[in-house]
Design a protein around this motif. Structure first.
Motif, PDB file in Angstrom:
ATOM      1  N   ILE A 286      -5.067-113.118  20.481  1.00  0.00           N
ATOM      2  CA  ILE A 286      -5.350-114.234  21.380  1.00  0.00           C
ATOM      3  C   ILE A 286      -4.542-115.436  20.902  1.00  0.00           C
ATOM      4  CG2 ILE A 286      -7.135-115.777  22.283  1.00  0.00           C
ATOM      5  CD1 ILE A 286      -9.159-113.519  21.480  1.00  0.00           C
ATOM      6  N   PHE A 287      -3.817-116.060  21.811  1.00  0.00           N
ATOM      7  CA  PHE A 287      -3.035-117.243  21.467  1.00  0.00           C
ATOM      8  C   PHE A 287      -3.796-118.502  21.866  1.00  0.00           C
ATOM      9  CE2 PHE A 287       0.173-113.900  22.103  1.00  0.00           C
ATOM     10  CZ  PHE A 287       0.833-113.977  20.885  1.00  0.00           C
ATOM     11  N   VAL A 288      -3.628-119.553  21.072  1.00  0.00           N
ATOM     12  CA  VAL A 288      -4.285-120.825  21.378  1.00  0.00           C
ATOM     13  C   VAL A 288      -3.313-121.966  21.112  1.00  0.00           C
ATOM     14  CG1 VAL A 288      -5.314-120.898  19.057  1.00  0.00           C
ATOM     15  CG2 VAL A 288      -6.233-122.343  20.861  1.00  0.00           C
ATOM     16  N   ARG A 289      -3.282-122.889  22.048  1.00  0.00           N
ATOM     17  CA  ARG A 289      -2.473-124.112  21.895  1.00  0.00           C
ATOM     18  C   ARG A 289      -3.435-125.251  21.621  1.00  0.00           C
ATOM     19  NH1 ARG A 289      -0.042-128.224  21.135  1.00  0.00           N
ATOM     20  NH2 ARG A 289       1.972-128.831  22.032  1.00  0.00           N
ATOM     21  N   LEU A 290      -3.443-125.721  20.372  1.00  0.00           N
ATOM     22  CA  LEU A 290      -4.353-126.772  19.936  1.00  0.00           C
ATOM     23  C   LEU A 290      -3.802-128.152  20.287  1.00  0.00           C
ATOM     24  CD1 LEU A 290      -5.055-124.982  16.602  1.00  0.00           C
ATOM     25  CD2 LEU A 290      -6.839-125.530  18.247  1.00  0.00           C
ATOM     26  N   PRO A 291      -4.660-129.181  20.312  1.00  0.00           N
ATOM     27  CA  PRO A 291      -4.241-130.499  20.817  1.00  0.00           C
ATOM     28  C   PRO A 291      -3.171-131.195  19.981  1.00  0.00           C
ATOM     29  CG  PRO A 291      -6.638-130.302  20.809  1.00  0.00           C
ATOM     30  CD  PRO A 291      -6.112-129.132  20.048  1.00  0.00           C
ATOM     31  N   SER A 292      -2.346-131.942  20.678  1.00  0.00           N
ATOM     32  CA  SER A 292      -1.455-132.945  20.091  1.00  0.00           C
ATOM     33  C   SER A 292      -1.397-134.084  21.097  1.00  0.00           C
ATOM     34  CB  SER A 292      -0.065-132.374  19.808  1.00  0.00           C
ATOM     35  OG  SER A 292       0.501-131.802  20.974  1.00  0.00           O
ATOM     36  N   THR A 293      -1.141-135.293  20.623  1.00  0.00           N
ATOM     37  CA  THR A 293      -1.220-136.457  21.500  1.00  0.00           C
ATOM     38  C   THR A 293      -0.100-137.446  21.194  1.00  0.00           C
ATOM     39  OG1 THR A 293      -2.762-137.502  19.935  1.00  0.00           O
ATOM     40  CG2 THR A 293      -3.735-136.285  21.770  1.00  0.00           C
ATOM     41  N   GLY A 294      -0.099-138.551  21.942  1.00  0.00           N
ATOM     42  CA  GLY A 294       0.814-139.654  21.675  1.00  0.00           C
ATOM     43  C   GLY A 294       2.281-139.300  21.868  1.00  0.00           C
ATOM     44  N   PHE A 324      -5.018-126.130  25.473  1.00  0.00           N
ATOM     45  CA  PHE A 324      -5.983-127.233  25.535  1.00  0.00           C
ATOM     46  C   PHE A 324      -5.854-128.057  26.812  1.00  0.00           C
ATOM     47  CE2 PHE A 324      -2.326-129.496  23.909  1.00  0.00           C
ATOM     48  CZ  PHE A 324      -2.484-130.818  24.295  1.00  0.00           C
ATOM     49  N   GLU A 325      -4.671-128.101  27.398  1.00  0.00           N
ATOM     50  CA  GLU A 325      -4.482-128.913  28.600  1.00  0.00           C
ATOM     51  C   GLU A 325      -4.988-128.228  29.870  1.00  0.00           C
ATOM     52  OE1 GLU A 325      -0.634-131.660  27.395  1.00  0.00           O
ATOM     53  OE2 GLU A 325      -0.270-129.666  28.243  1.00  0.00           O
ATOM     54  N   ASP A 326      -5.368-126.958  29.762  1.00  0.00           N
ATOM     55  CA  ASP A 326      -5.852-126.225  30.936  1.00  0.00           C
ATOM     56  C   ASP A 326      -7.345-126.374  31.167  1.00  0.00           C
ATOM     57  OD1 ASP A 326      -3.321-125.327  31.420  1.00  0.00           O
ATOM     58  OD2 ASP A 326      -3.607-123.359  30.498  1.00  0.00           O
ATOM     59  N   LEU A 330     -11.459-129.371  26.744  1.00  0.00           N
ATOM     60  CA  LEU A 330     -10.606-129.349  25.554  1.00  0.00           C
ATOM     61  C   LEU A 330      -9.546-130.444  25.555  1.00  0.00           C
ATOM     62  CD1 LEU A 330      -9.864-125.510  25.136  1.00  0.00           C
ATOM     63  CD2 LEU A 330     -11.741-126.841  24.149  1.00  0.00           C
ATOM     64  N   SER A 331      -9.319-131.056  26.686  1.00  0.00           N
ATOM     65  CA  SER A 331      -8.157-131.942  26.824  1.00  0.00           C
ATOM     66  C   SER A 331      -8.424-133.400  26.469  1.00  0.00           C
ATOM     67  CB  SER A 331      -7.622-131.872  28.260  1.00  0.00           C
ATOM     68  OG  SER A 331      -8.615-132.299  29.179  1.00  0.00           O
ATOM     69  N   GLY A 332      -9.676-133.752  26.193  1.00  0.00           N
ATOM     70  CA  GLY A 332      -9.980-135.160  25.968  1.00  0.00           C
ATOM     71  C   GLY A 332      -9.994-135.596  24.517  1.00  0.00           C
ATOM     72  N   PHE A 333      -9.582-134.733  23.615  1.00  0.00           N
ATOM     73  CA  PHE A 333      -9.618-135.077  22.189  1.00  0.00           C
ATOM     74  C   PHE A 333      -8.391-135.904  21.803  1.00  0.00           C
ATOM     75  CE2 PHE A 333     -12.385-131.422  22.478  1.00  0.00           C
ATOM     76  CZ  PHE A 333     -13.407-131.723  21.595  1.00  0.00           C
ATOM     77  N   ASP A 334      -8.605-136.814  20.852  1.00  0.00           N
ATOM     78  CA  ASP A 334      -7.501-137.640  20.357  1.00  0.00           C
ATOM     79  C   ASP A 334      -7.186-137.249  18.918  1.00  0.00           C
ATOM     80  OD1 ASP A 334      -5.631-139.896  20.491  1.00  0.00           O
ATOM     81  OD2 ASP A 334      -6.940-140.777  18.975  1.00  0.00           O
ATOM     82  N   CYS A 335      -5.921-137.114  18.616  1.00  0.00           N
ATOM     83  CA  CYS A 335      -5.485-136.802  17.250  1.00  0.00           C
ATOM     84  C   CYS A 335      -5.110-138.110  16.555  1.00  0.00           C
ATOM     85  CB  CYS A 335      -4.283-135.861  17.272  1.00  0.00           C
ATOM     86  SG  CYS A 335      -4.594-134.283  18.098  1.00  0.00           S
ATOM     87  N   THR A 347     -14.865-129.737  14.669  1.00  0.00           N
ATOM     88  CA  THR A 347     -16.110-128.990  14.860  1.00  0.00           C
ATOM     89  C   THR A 347     -16.484-128.925  16.339  1.00  0.00           C
ATOM     90  OG1 THR A 347     -16.933-129.574  12.661  1.00  0.00           O
ATOM     91  CG2 THR A 347     -18.571-128.936  14.307  1.00  0.00           C
ATOM     92  N   GLU A 348     -16.400-130.050  17.021  1.00  0.00           N
ATOM     93  CA  GLU A 348     -16.742-130.081  18.445  1.00  0.00           C
ATOM     94  C   GLU A 348     -15.744-129.266  19.264  1.00  0.00           C
ATOM     95  OE1 GLU A 348     -18.754-130.617  21.852  1.00  0.00           O
ATOM     96  OE2 GLU A 348     -19.437-131.144  19.830  1.00  0.00           O
ATOM     97  N   PHE A 349     -14.467-129.372  18.924  1.00  0.00           N
ATOM     98  CA  PHE A 349     -13.451-128.600  19.641  1.00  0.00           C
ATOM     99  C   PHE A 349     -13.721-127.103  19.491  1.00  0.00           C
ATOM    100  CE2 PHE A 349      -9.524-126.240  19.980  1.00  0.00           C
ATOM    101  CZ  PHE A 349      -8.908-126.786  21.097  1.00  0.00           C
ATOM    102  N   THR A 350     -14.050-126.665  18.278  1.00  0.00           N
ATOM    103  CA  THR A 350     -14.294-125.238  18.048  1.00  0.00           C
ATOM    104  C   THR A 350     -15.516-124.761  18.825  1.00  0.00           C
ATOM    105  OG1 THR A 350     -13.381-125.523  15.814  1.00  0.00           O
ATOM    106  CG2 THR A 350     -14.499-123.458  16.276  1.00  0.00           C
TER     107      THR A 350
END
Length: 362
Positions: A286-294, A324-326, A330-335, A347-350
């Protein structure tokens, strides 16, 4: 007939030991050393460092060895986002199984996926964190590092195992043993001495901003999550690191782009083959694209657009993936420094990620 004789004298060698107060000298030496160590430890605490394990090849090898004992176990591979942003406690609570964390900082997970694909008995679930600029790196440090980790595991000697156990005892108690920032070489690099004109130097790497335990559960430090000056420093380091190097001299733009395409196609085909091998043994990937921002997310969109990398990866392998953008949840997290989540957000993302896994994949 002439003859000669020789005589030998015997000398008694005696080492004269000076008459000193050796016990007192030993006590003074121990006392001064202890004071210096304590002073250095107190100083690094004031700079925000805390006792934590060093994320060494030995620590990684200790976790990789568990795959052989339980070849059906879920394994996490990827780079630092997968290492920082995935809470194993949450996953265990949701699925009743504790995964093995084999992700490493700044690496292409391809060699790890190949290792699991070629493992004769492995048949578990592999969750792969995808950072396109690293996942599709054809060589260099992103590929060298995982290969070094694998070599360490395969050649891990009893002496190295014993040294690792001793190191963990000390590292959990002394902050100054941090090898990311506090070695002599790293401290010397903090001296801002101008380079000579025309000298090429390696890109600057981020300072220490994560902690890790024996299970390789890692997370962003509280200082990095709250200190804006540290966040800004790391952000400015990401920008050149995630910007591709210029094309080689004498190579046209068309030739350069053709080489990029060939490398990408090869990595996609290699990944497809590895995924298929794991499927054949009863496992899944399973592939996962984790958040990045800015600004970092802007650079990623520019140089590794989704349609050319993420979308092609899922299409080529036929494996499921969560970007995460789908998903709104998942899309509202800030790095804080544009590339990783704070411990609380991880923890919340997981929690949200595992629910999506259960609903859509498992």
């Amino acid at each position: 007939m002439p003859s000669s004789t020789s005589s030998f004298k015997t000398y008694k060698l005696e080492r004269i030991v000076p008459q000193k107060h050796w016990v007192l000298l030993a006590m003074v030496t121990v006392g001064l050393t202890s004071m210096l160590v304590l002073g250095w430890e107190m100083m690094v605490w004031t700079k925000g460092y805390r006792p934590t394990l060093n994320d060494t090849e030995d620590l990684w090898a200790s976790r990789r060895a568990l795959v052989d004992k339980d070849p059906g176990r879920t394994v996490l591979i990827g780079s630092s986002r997968m290492l920082f942003d995935f809470d194993m406690d949450v996953y265990e609570k949701e699925f009743g199984e504790r995964p093995l964390q084999l992700s490493t900082v700044g690496t292409n997970p391809g060699p790890y996926l190949e290792d699991l694909a070629n493992h004769s008995e492995y048949h578990g679930t592999v969750i792969v964190g995808v950072v396109p600029s690293l996942f599709f790196a054809p060589g260099g440090p992103p590929v060298k590092s995982p290969n070094n980790h694998l070599r360490r595991y395969r050649e891990w000697s009893p002496t190295q195992r014993a040294g690792h156990q001793l190191a963990m005892i000390l590292e959990n108690r002394f902050a100054f043993l941090n090898q990311d920032d506090l070695t002599l070489n790293k401290l010397l690099l903090e001296l801002k001495i101008p380079n000579r004109e025309g000298i090429k130097t390696p890109p600057e790497l981020p300072p220490y901003f994560h902690e890790i335990n024996e299970e390789r559960q890692a997370g962003m430090t509280q200082l990095a999550a709250t200190d804006q000056s540290l966040q800004h420093r790391i952000q400015q380091i990401w920008l050149p690191l995630f910007t591709p190097p210029p094309k080689e001299k004498g190579v046209s733009h068309e030739e350069h782009m053709e080489n990029v395409k060939k490398n990408t196609d090869k990595i996609l085909e290699d990944t497809r083959s590895r995924v298929e091998k794991i499927r054949t043994k009863g496992g899944r990937v399973i592939f996962v694209r984790l958040p990045s921002t800015g600004e970092l997310r802007t650079i990623e969109n520019k140089y590794t657009p989704r349609e050319d990398y993420w979308d092609r990866l899922l299409e080529k392998t036929g494996a499921p993936g969560i970007h995460f953008e789908d998903y709104e949840e998942l899309s509202g997290f800030d790095c804080p420094e544009w590339s990783h989540l704070s411990r609380k957000d991880a923890t919340e993302f997981t929690k949200r990620f595992t629910k999506l896994l259960k609903q859509n994949i498992f």
